[in-house]
Write a protein that holds these residues in place. Structure first.
Motif, PDB file in Angstrom:
ATOM      1  N   LEU B 282       0.801  -1.293   0.036  1.00 31.83           N
ATOM      2  CA  LEU B 282      -0.221  -0.072  -0.204  1.00 31.83           C
ATOM      3  C   LEU B 282       0.982   1.148  -0.078  1.00 31.83           C
ATOM      4  CD1 LEU B 282      -2.367  -1.095   2.821  1.00 31.83           C
ATOM      5  CD2 LEU B 282      -2.646  -1.499   0.412  1.00 31.83           C
ATOM      6  N   ASP B 283       0.388   2.158  -0.322  1.00 32.66           N
ATOM      7  CA  ASP B 283       0.888   3.586  -0.636  1.00 32.66           C
ATOM      8  C   ASP B 283       1.187   4.081   1.175  1.00 32.66           C
ATOM      9  OD1 ASP B 283       1.128   6.495  -0.140  1.00 32.66           O
ATOM     10  OD2 ASP B 283       0.899   6.540  -2.555  1.00 32.66           O
ATOM     11  N   ALA B 284       2.202   4.586   1.535  1.00 30.47           N
ATOM     12  CA  ALA B 284       2.282   4.670   3.094  1.00 30.47           C
ATOM     13  C   ALA B 284       1.310   5.638   3.346  1.00 30.47           C
ATOM     14  CB  ALA B 284       3.978   5.172   3.318  1.00 30.47           C
ATOM     15  N   ALA B 285       0.875   6.473   2.587  1.00 31.12           N
ATOM     16  CA  ALA B 285      -0.188   7.402   3.069  1.00 31.12           C
ATOM     17  C   ALA B 285      -1.322   7.108   3.614  1.00 31.12           C
ATOM     18  CB  ALA B 285      -0.264   8.645   2.048  1.00 31.12           C
ATOM     19  N   ILE B 286      -1.967   5.749   3.118  1.00 30.25           N
ATOM     20  CA  ILE B 286      -3.025   5.194   3.481  1.00 30.25           C
ATOM     21  C   ILE B 286      -3.002   4.191   4.285  1.00 30.25           C
ATOM     22  CG2 ILE B 286      -4.339   6.405   1.577  1.00 30.25           C
ATOM     23  CD1 ILE B 286      -3.726   2.632   1.321  1.00 30.25           C
ATOM     24  N   ALA B 287      -1.686   3.593   4.630  1.00 23.61           N
ATOM     25  CA  ALA B 287      -1.459   2.135   5.232  1.00 23.61           C
ATOM     26  C   ALA B 287      -2.105   2.096   6.736  1.00 23.61           C
ATOM     27  CB  ALA B 287      -0.010   1.827   5.456  1.00 23.61           C
ATOM     28  N   HIS B 288      -2.046   3.120   7.243  1.00 21.26           N
ATOM     29  CA  HIS B 288      -2.320   3.090   8.746  1.00 21.26           C
ATOM     30  C   HIS B 288      -4.016   3.013   8.661  1.00 21.26           C
ATOM     31  CE1 HIS B 288      -2.723   3.556  12.762  1.00 21.26           C
ATOM     32  NE2 HIS B 288      -3.452   4.690  12.899  1.00 21.26           N
ATOM     33  N   ARG B 289      -4.519   3.863   8.062  1.00 14.44           N
ATOM     34  CA  ARG B 289      -6.079   3.575   7.711  1.00 14.44           C
ATOM     35  C   ARG B 289      -6.662   2.241   7.059  1.00 14.44           C
ATOM     36  NH1 ARG B 289      -6.735   8.322   3.870  1.00 14.44           N
ATOM     37  NH2 ARG B 289      -8.910   7.508   3.822  1.00 14.44           N
ATOM     38  N   ALA B 290      -5.793   1.754   6.297  1.00 12.78           N
ATOM     39  CA  ALA B 290      -6.052   0.443   5.686  1.00 12.78           C
ATOM     40  C   ALA B 290      -6.060  -0.552   6.536  1.00 12.78           C
ATOM     41  CB  ALA B 290      -5.312   0.037   4.404  1.00 12.78           C
ATOM     42  N   VAL B 291      -5.209  -0.281   7.737  1.00 13.75           N
ATOM     43  CA  VAL B 291      -5.149  -1.555   8.491  1.00 13.75           C
ATOM     44  C   VAL B 291      -6.265  -1.233   9.676  1.00 13.75           C
ATOM     45  CG1 VAL B 291      -3.892  -2.344  10.722  1.00 13.75           C
ATOM     46  CG2 VAL B 291      -2.543  -2.023   8.566  1.00 13.75           C
ATOM     47  N   GLU B 292      -6.763  -0.326   9.798  1.00 14.14           N
ATOM     48  CA  GLU B 292      -7.709  -0.129  10.627  1.00 14.14           C
ATOM     49  C   GLU B 292      -9.017  -0.560  10.086  1.00 14.14           C
ATOM     50  OE1 GLU B 292      -8.075   4.104  11.570  1.00 14.14           O
ATOM     51  OE2 GLU B 292      -6.757   4.132  13.507  1.00 14.14           O
ATOM     52  N   LEU B 293      -9.207  -0.142   8.972  1.00  8.89           N
ATOM     53  CA  LEU B 293     -10.282  -0.710   7.925  1.00  8.89           C
ATOM     54  C   LEU B 293     -10.594  -2.398   8.029  1.00  8.89           C
ATOM     55  CD1 LEU B 293     -12.540   0.223   5.961  1.00  8.89           C
ATOM     56  CD2 LEU B 293     -11.167  -0.598   4.167  1.00  8.89           C
ATOM     57  N   LEU B 294      -9.477  -2.899   7.910  1.00  5.20           N
ATOM     58  CA  LEU B 294      -9.072  -4.262   8.050  1.00  5.20           C
ATOM     59  C   LEU B 294      -9.712  -4.975   9.119  1.00  5.20           C
ATOM     60  CD1 LEU B 294      -5.953  -4.923   5.900  1.00  5.20           C
ATOM     61  CD2 LEU B 294      -8.180  -5.559   5.026  1.00  5.20           C
ATOM     62  N   ARG B 295      -9.137  -4.014  10.218  1.00  5.09           N
ATOM     63  CA  ARG B 295      -9.503  -4.832  11.578  1.00  5.09           C
ATOM     64  C   ARG B 295     -10.951  -4.730  12.082  1.00  5.09           C
ATOM     65  NH1 ARG B 295      -4.436  -2.171  15.233  1.00  5.09           N
ATOM     66  NH2 ARG B 295      -2.844  -3.827  14.249  1.00  5.09           N
ATOM     67  N   GLU B 296     -11.687  -3.867  11.088  1.00  4.39           N
ATOM     68  CA  GLU B 296     -13.279  -3.832  11.543  1.00  4.39           C
ATOM     69  C   GLU B 296     -13.874  -5.085  10.922  1.00  4.39           C
ATOM     70  OE1 GLU B 296     -14.462  -0.308   9.880  1.00  4.39           O
ATOM     71  OE2 GLU B 296     -13.215   0.942  11.449  1.00  4.39           O
ATOM     72  N   HIS B 297     -13.239  -5.767  10.202  1.00  2.00           N
ATOM     73  CA  HIS B 297     -13.665  -6.973   9.515  1.00  2.00           C
ATOM     74  C   HIS B 297     -13.268  -8.107  10.100  1.00  2.00           C
ATOM     75  CE1 HIS B 297     -14.717  -9.567   6.269  1.00  2.00           C
ATOM     76  NE2 HIS B 297     -15.517  -8.926   5.665  1.00  2.00           N
ATOM     77  N   PRO B 298     -14.226  -9.216  10.120  1.00  2.00           N
ATOM     78  CA  PRO B 298     -13.869 -10.501  10.951  1.00  2.00           C
ATOM     79  C   PRO B 298     -12.507 -11.213  10.112  1.00  2.00           C
ATOM     80  CG  PRO B 298     -16.294 -10.512  10.561  1.00  2.00           C
ATOM     81  CD  PRO B 298     -15.720  -9.251   9.969  1.00  2.00           C
ATOM     82  N   LEU B 299     -12.434 -11.017   9.181  1.00  2.00           N
ATOM     83  CA  LEU B 299     -11.018 -11.416   8.210  1.00  2.00           C
ATOM     84  C   LEU B 299      -9.835 -10.723   8.679  1.00  2.00           C
ATOM     85  CD1 LEU B 299     -12.702 -12.721   4.828  1.00  2.00           C
ATOM     86  CD2 LEU B 299     -12.317 -13.989   6.499  1.00  2.00           C
ATOM     87  N   GLY B 300     -10.054  -9.795   8.995  1.00  2.00           N
ATOM     88  CA  GLY B 300      -8.746  -8.960   9.181  1.00  2.00           C
ATOM     89  C   GLY B 300      -8.422  -8.682  10.760  1.00  2.00           C
ATOM     90  N   ARG B 301      -9.134  -9.228  11.827  1.00  2.00           N
ATOM     91  CA  ARG B 301      -9.293  -8.703  12.994  1.00  2.00           C
ATOM     92  C   ARG B 301      -7.651  -8.276  13.339  1.00  2.00           C
ATOM     93  NH1 ARG B 301     -13.779  -7.800  13.645  1.00  2.00           N
ATOM     94  NH2 ARG B 301     -15.386  -8.794  14.311  1.00  2.00           N
ATOM     95  N   SER B 302      -6.654  -9.232  13.096  1.00  2.00           N
ATOM     96  CA  SER B 302      -5.472  -9.129  13.678  1.00  2.00           C
ATOM     97  C   SER B 302      -4.351  -8.581  12.487  1.00  2.00           C
ATOM     98  CB  SER B 302      -4.760 -10.231  14.151  1.00  2.00           C
ATOM     99  OG  SER B 302      -4.815 -11.497  13.252  1.00  2.00           O
ATOM    100  N   ALA B 303      -4.918  -7.863  11.553  1.00  2.00           N
ATOM    101  CA  ALA B 303      -4.235  -7.056  10.487  1.00  2.00           C
ATOM    102  C   ALA B 303      -3.297  -6.203  10.892  1.00  2.00           C
ATOM    103  CB  ALA B 303      -5.222  -6.344   9.671  1.00  2.00           C
ATOM    104  N   SER B 304      -2.127  -6.120  10.440  1.00  2.00           N
ATOM    105  CA  SER B 304      -1.087  -4.943  10.604  1.00  2.00           C
ATOM    106  C   SER B 304       0.083  -4.885   9.506  1.00  2.00           C
ATOM    107  CB  SER B 304      -0.304  -5.825  11.833  1.00  2.00           C
ATOM    108  OG  SER B 304       0.353  -7.051  11.612  1.00  2.00           O
ATOM    109  N   THR B 305       0.630  -3.772   9.887  1.00  2.00           N
ATOM    110  CA  THR B 305       1.756  -3.402   8.834  1.00  2.00           C
ATOM    111  C   THR B 305       2.780  -4.292   9.199  1.00  2.00           C
ATOM    112  OG1 THR B 305       1.109  -1.031   8.953  1.00  2.00           O
ATOM    113  CG2 THR B 305       3.161  -1.478   8.293  1.00  2.00           C
ATOM    114  N   ILE B 306       3.410  -4.958   8.337  1.00  2.00           N
ATOM    115  CA  ILE B 306       4.463  -5.966   8.770  1.00  2.00           C
ATOM    116  C   ILE B 306       5.929  -5.626   7.938  1.00  2.00           C
ATOM    117  CG2 ILE B 306       2.873  -7.894   9.186  1.00  2.00           C
ATOM    118  CD1 ILE B 306       3.864  -9.018   6.114  1.00  2.00           C
ATOM    119  N   GLY B 307       6.006  -4.514   7.292  1.00  2.00           N
ATOM    120  CA  GLY B 307       7.181  -4.244   6.275  1.00  2.00           C
ATOM    121  C   GLY B 307       7.150  -3.306   5.738  1.00  2.00           C
TER     122      GLY B 307
END
Lengths: 341, 341
Positions: B282-307
């Motif tokens: 992801l573009d760094a500018a939206i990565a944090h918001r994307a992780v938050e979005l993923l965490r709201e979904h059952p499939l992405g509860r433990s989503a994180s930035t990994i590198g």
């Protein structure tokens, strides 16, 4: 859900393309998938709703994987192109997924991939996606290939069993039974060999396209009679269209080696698989010209009119023998020909 | 034709998703097919030239065919939907071709068909064509399923390794290794069992769609890290995009049972297959918001930035350990995990 398949386990006959296959598909596979919202048409090409695109899929497990006139890889391409073609769809792309048994030689894999490549190139239909899996020795048999094809409707195609009506003519593009008997011979299951026996594996799109270009909606229904032969194919049509189909036995081309092998084995050539033949239901007005057109093409040299469609309260296929007697031509039962494609 | 595959026969390692698999695909399958005019991209989704349509195919041979959290049939649907999804294509239809070993019980066939039906219904993607073949007992292993998927580009998707650039962020939608370790446990190959180990098999389209709807072309590349794990997936990206990828080991979610099993077996969780995880660049500018979005979904509860992605003359994946040391994260070699999908 109307699951009426009662056998406790799967037998080889369930894969032979005849009555047992139909039982497995109609009694188990289709009811389960349709109960979950998938469409009822399984095993043929399918039109993707709302588009001009068609899709079909087939696994190929023919044994042996090389035989006079063809190979597994070639069959896997032609079979899928043909399923699209007889639906009136021009093949645009195929995929190829391969399951390899560990211990299979590189040469065998190479040979089958080359066959896929050549057949797709000859047909001008690229392989656009692939997959490769490996299973343990003893959990496969060399190479199994699953191809899926995508095509787009020919603009003049208007095909379907609902269009078939009394008075229509049945045309076959050439001799029947060549593929199945060739594979049996290659397996060593016949008491004789023949240098003239060859699989008829071929891409039917060129002749299908010519028929549709020339005769448009006077072509009413088409099918490539593979597993179960023309008998099974025509029985399916008789049921779907609710008609009787009368076949003139003397008009159906059968080569001498195929006829001889069938006599020895007690098989009916009409039950034997073909991999490069077309059966079409045509408006009587153009049937004669269609046969002439087919005969100009290498794939249709021995094309002929083989029967007619009649009104009937009981869907069936009847064969008039050379001596004028009538016999019911049923679907294949039992499993004389496993792993034929 | 550049066929550089030298092994004399196919080994189980050629199917394990790591270096040997890549050798088979890039050294044999791809050169042969491309020499006959087929496009070079094999194994992923492919865009049908001149259309918005995408196609992908996969054979599924997982053993055992039922395991905690999933079944072969479910995997066969999800795996193909996911290959389309990570290409940015909304799945529209799938096909299913089944190879059954004679002697397989009706119950097993029923179970896998039900699983296909339910998974396709839950995803709202119908099974539009099918095929069934039967092979002799000892020439298969229960049921093998090949699914092919057909999808249409999401209007905002603009994905590809060429879009990946230094400064981009690597996001993973959850814990890694669950599927592979669960299958090993179900096979009885671990010295322990765990009630909390479950395959993560899932349809990723819902979270892919949300990411694309929300962030459009700030999503640059996606993949579902199946055979070979996130290590193989990221190495392929590093090669294709000609970048270095730096992974923070402490940021990659790994559950305790997976970590424990990997320690016992001497495996790296980053090499273990996943069947319901998304890795996105992801573009760094939206990565944090994307992780938050993923965490709201059952499939992405433990989503994180990994590198993060870095400029490099040598494409590679480097892992920074919890103690600050660096290790090269290579593709899987050998075949510790055959028939995992």
């Amino acid at each position: 859900m109307n699951v009426w398949f009662k056998d406790e386990e799967i037998l080889m006959s369930h894969g032979a393309g005849g009555k047992a296959s139909r039982k497995l598909i109609e009694g188990l596979v289709a009811p389960i998938l349709t109960s979950h919202g998938s469409p009822v048409c399984l095993g043929d090409s399918f039109n993707i709703a709302g588009t001009d695109y068609w899709v079909t899929t087939d696994s190929f497990v023919v044994s042996p994987s090389s035989f006079p006139g063809g190979t597994l890889g070639e069959l896997a391409v032609h079979g899928t192109l043909n399923d699209l073609s007889v639906a009136g769809a021009e093949p645009l792309a195929i995929t190829s997924a391969i399951i390899i048994e560990a211990g299979t030689s590189k040469d065998e894999v190479n040979l089958q991939l080359e066959a896929i490549g050549r057949a797709s190139q000859d047909a001008n239909v690229p392989v656009v996606a692939g997959d490769t899996k490996v299973v343990e020795h003893g959990k496969g048999d060399g190479v199994y290939i699953t191809t899926t094809g995508f095509g787009r409707s020919h603009p003049k195609a208007r095909l379907g069993p609902a269009r078939v009506a009394p008075g229509d003519v049945v045309v076959c593009s050439g001799s029947v039974g060549d593929h199945g008997i060739t594979v049996l011979m290659a397996r060593g299951e016949l008491d004789f060999t023949s240098n003239s026996l060859r699989s008829d594996t071929a891409n039917l799109w060129p002749i299908v396209k010519e028929l549709l270009d020339t005769f448009g909606d006077s072509v009413k229904w088409m099918r490539d009679p593979t597993r179960g032969g023309i008998a099974s194919t025509l029985n399916e049509l008789a049921c779907d269209a609710k008609v009787e189909i009368m076949i003139e036995e003397s008009q159906v081309p059968v080569t001498d080696p195929v006829r001889g092998a069938c006599e020895i084995l007690g098989l009916d050539p009409f039950h034997i698989a073909n991999e490069g033949k077309l059966v079409a239901i045509l408006d009587a007005a153009i049937a004669h010209r269609a046969v002439e057109l087919l005969r100009e093409h290498p794939l249709g040299r021995s094309a002929s009119t083989i029967g007619t469609v009649h009104e009937s309260t009981t869907p069936m296929v009847v064969c008039r023998t050379e001596f004028g007697a009538h016999r019911t031509l049923d679907m294949l039962t039992g499993d004389p020909l496993p792993r034929i494609c």
